[in-house]
Design an enzyme around this catalytic site. Sequence first.
Site, PDB file in Angstrom:
ATOM      1  N   ASP A  13       0.723  -1.202   0.020  1.00  0.00           N
ATOM      2  CA  ASP A  13       0.179   0.123   0.060  1.00  0.00           C
ATOM      3  C   ASP A  13       0.904   1.277  -0.158  1.00  0.00           C
ATOM      4  OD1 ASP A  13      -2.069   1.966   0.381  1.00  0.00           O
ATOM      5  OD2 ASP A  13      -2.983   0.750   1.690  1.00  0.00           O
ATOM      6  N   HIS A  15      -0.442   4.634   0.127  1.00  0.00           N
ATOM      7  CA  HIS A  15      -1.430   5.762   0.731  1.00  0.00           C
ATOM      8  C   HIS A  15      -0.772   6.618   1.651  1.00  0.00           C
ATOM      9  CE1 HIS A  15      -4.419   3.220  -1.723  1.00  0.00           C
ATOM     10  NE2 HIS A  15      -4.787   4.683  -2.075  1.00  0.00           N
TER      11      HIS A  15
END
Length: 148
Positions: A13, A15
């Site tokens: 990930d 983000h």
Amino acid sequence: MTKTVILGVIGSDAHVVGITILEQALEAAGFDVVNLGVQSSQDEFVEAASANDAEAVLVSSLYGHAKQDCEGFHRRIAESGLDVTTYIGGNLAVGQDDFEETRTFFREMGFDRVFDSETDPEEAIDALMADLDMRSTESEREGQTVSA
């Protein structure tokens, strides 16, 4: 006494916005934050917690694959001899319709608290202060300053 927390985004990930906001809020609340950034491995969380004598590990995941990324995470923590409070938050499962099911899954996995992607940072900080039993005295509160 300042409490150290490890913060990062697990797995593949990338983000970063959520942990940046959370890092700033945690620091404003008086925590010492070690931010691992994005795409952090389980080993990086465990090593950072050990190296920094952390009281808590906060895992973020927004791309929906936290179940896979966190498999065996608490076993690694236990094997390292760490005694840390663990939180996870974000969009933790692809197609997450019933967050209570997701919360139950991650609690059974070993996380002390599980938050959805809509959680206000102050809610997580209040929970962390309670879990780490951080209560400031009246004289400490009077000495704090707040800047806008």
